[in-house]
Design a protein around this motif. Sequence first.
Motif, mmCIF file in Angstrom:
data_model
loop_
_atom_site.group_PDB
_atom_site.id
_atom_site.type_symbol
_atom_site.label_atom_id
_atom_site.label_comp_id
_atom_site.label_asym_id
_atom_site.label_seq_id
_atom_site.Cartn_x
_atom_site.Cartn_y
_atom_site.Cartn_z
ATOM 1 N N PHE A 75 0.854 -1.190 0.000
ATOM 2 C CA PHE A 75 0.000 0.000 0.000
ATOM 3 C C PHE A 75 0.891 1.243 0.000
ATOM 4 N N PRO A 76 0.614 2.174 -0.887
ATOM 5 C CA PRO A 76 -0.376 2.120 -1.978
ATOM 6 C C PRO A 76 0.054 1.132 -3.065
ATOM 7 N N GLY A 77 -0.925 0.565 -3.739
ATOM 8 C CA GLY A 77 -0.669 -0.417 -4.781
ATOM 9 C C GLY A 77 -1.934 -0.697 -5.561
ATOM 10 N N ILE A 78 -1.862 -1.753 -6.363
ATOM 11 C CA ILE A 78 -3.001 -2.080 -7.229
ATOM 12 C C ILE A 78 -4.169 -2.670 -6.454
ATOM 13 N N ALA A 79 -3.926 -3.183 -5.240
ATOM 14 C CA ALA A 79 -5.016 -3.795 -4.468
ATOM 15 C C ALA A 79 -5.980 -2.752 -3.928
ATOM 16 N N SER A 86 -13.213 12.121 -5.509
ATOM 17 C CA SER A 86 -13.763 12.105 -4.151
ATOM 18 C C SER A 86 -12.774 11.404 -3.226
ATOM 19 N N SER A 87 -12.829 11.787 -1.927
ATOM 20 C CA SER A 87 -11.983 11.147 -0.918
ATOM 21 C C SER A 87 -12.730 10.068 -0.140
ATOM 22 N N ARG A 88 -14.012 9.820 -0.448
ATOM 23 C CA ARG A 88 -14.798 8.830 0.286
ATOM 24 C C ARG A 88 -14.927 7.506 -0.457
ATOM 25 N N TYR A 89 -14.337 7.409 -1.657
ATOM 26 C CA TYR A 89 -14.525 6.199 -2.477
ATOM 27 C C TYR A 89 -13.166 5.621 -2.876
ATOM 28 N N PHE A 90 -13.132 4.276 -2.926
ATOM 29 C CA PHE A 90 -11.915 3.558 -3.289
ATOM 30 C C PHE A 90 -12.292 2.403 -4.213
ATOM 31 N N ASP A 116 -10.009 7.107 8.340
ATOM 32 C CA ASP A 116 -9.537 6.026 9.208
ATOM 33 C C ASP A 116 -9.148 4.791 8.408
ATOM 34 N N PHE A 117 -9.896 4.504 7.371
ATOM 35 C CA PHE A 117 -9.578 3.370 6.499
ATOM 36 C C PHE A 117 -8.193 3.545 5.866
ATOM 37 N N ASN A 118 -7.918 4.737 5.387
ATOM 38 C CA ASN A 118 -6.631 5.021 4.747
ATOM 39 C C ASN A 118 -5.479 4.962 5.747
ATOM 40 N N VAL A 119 -5.677 5.524 6.942
ATOM 41 C CA VAL A 119 -4.604 5.574 7.949
ATOM 42 C C VAL A 119 -4.298 4.178 8.484
ATOM 43 N N ALA A 120 -5.304 3.346 8.649
ATOM 44 C CA ALA A 120 -5.075 1.988 9.156
ATOM 45 C C ALA A 120 -4.162 1.199 8.221
ATOM 46 N N LEU A 121 -4.362 1.327 6.918
ATOM 47 C CA LEU A 121 -3.485 0.642 5.966
ATOM 48 C C LEU A 121 -2.080 1.248 5.967
ATOM 49 N N GLN A 122 -1.978 2.553 6.071
ATOM 50 C CA GLN A 122 -0.654 3.202 6.095
ATOM 51 C C GLN A 122 0.155 2.759 7.312
ATOM 52 N N ASP A 123 -0.465 2.729 8.494
ATOM 53 C CA ASP A 123 0.264 2.347 9.714
ATOM 54 C C ASP A 123 0.734 0.888 9.646
ATOM 55 N N HIS A 124 -0.092 0.019 9.094
ATOM 56 C CA HIS A 124 0.310 -1.388 9.028
ATOM 57 C C HIS A 124 1.534 -1.570 8.133
#
Length: 265
Positions: A75-79, A86-90, A116-124
Amino acid sequence: MEEDYEAVLCVKPAVHVYRVPPRASNRGYRAAEWQLDQPAWSGRLRITAKGKTAFIKLEDKTSGELFAQAPVEQFPGIAVESVTDSSRYFVIRIEDGNGRRAFIGVGFVDRGDAFDFNVALQDHFKWVRQQNELAKQAENPDQAPKLDLGFKEGQTIKLNIANMKKKEGAAGNTRPRSAGPGGLSLLPPPPGGKSSMPTPPSGEQLPSSLPPPTRLPGTPITDSLLSWPQPAAAPSAPATDVWGDFKASGSDSNQTQANAGWVQF
């Protein structure tokens, strides 16, 4: 053991799933093309981690039944990709475990949930990078940067010794006062001289305190006058001779003047 442990990183109770049309070019995804008023599925989202891999799981709100999951190894990546409008859609890539994959759109009702969704992946994955660096250092300890505390060529250091000498000199010049007889503190005699304090005979001691001076009777003015030093009194003539030297000197001078004015026959 760490590979078998599954940790929960984030849980969001409301999420919508949308069908994503095929991407015709390399430009990013746009959420406006997904028919946002007609989501294909709604439920909750959980992010878990097992080892170094994160899993985005879409589950039923009531029963917790798994609808789909997307394993994320980078992350970030193709997954996981963000949309451009928009910042609410992935857009996430889901897998069924049999090699089949599909891209679906995920949208959050609240903008804070998307953050929160974005930060959780970044921290991991920040933790994953740190673990990789520690593993490399453990395999090659000689390649780890070492702390060099030696002096470089031409490097000097300055020490301020002037203050140290001054303090040592001041401490050496101080002499303790010796206590004399009766508890009086005496100054040390000057070099080559003698102490002005008389030495009492053996067996005797100096009085520890002097008696207060006797106050003369009288008014405060007379007291101050009597305290002045008085001149010494001149020796007085004998009481029998009233005129003293004055009579003798007077008679001699009268006789001399009389003899000077008259001729003696």
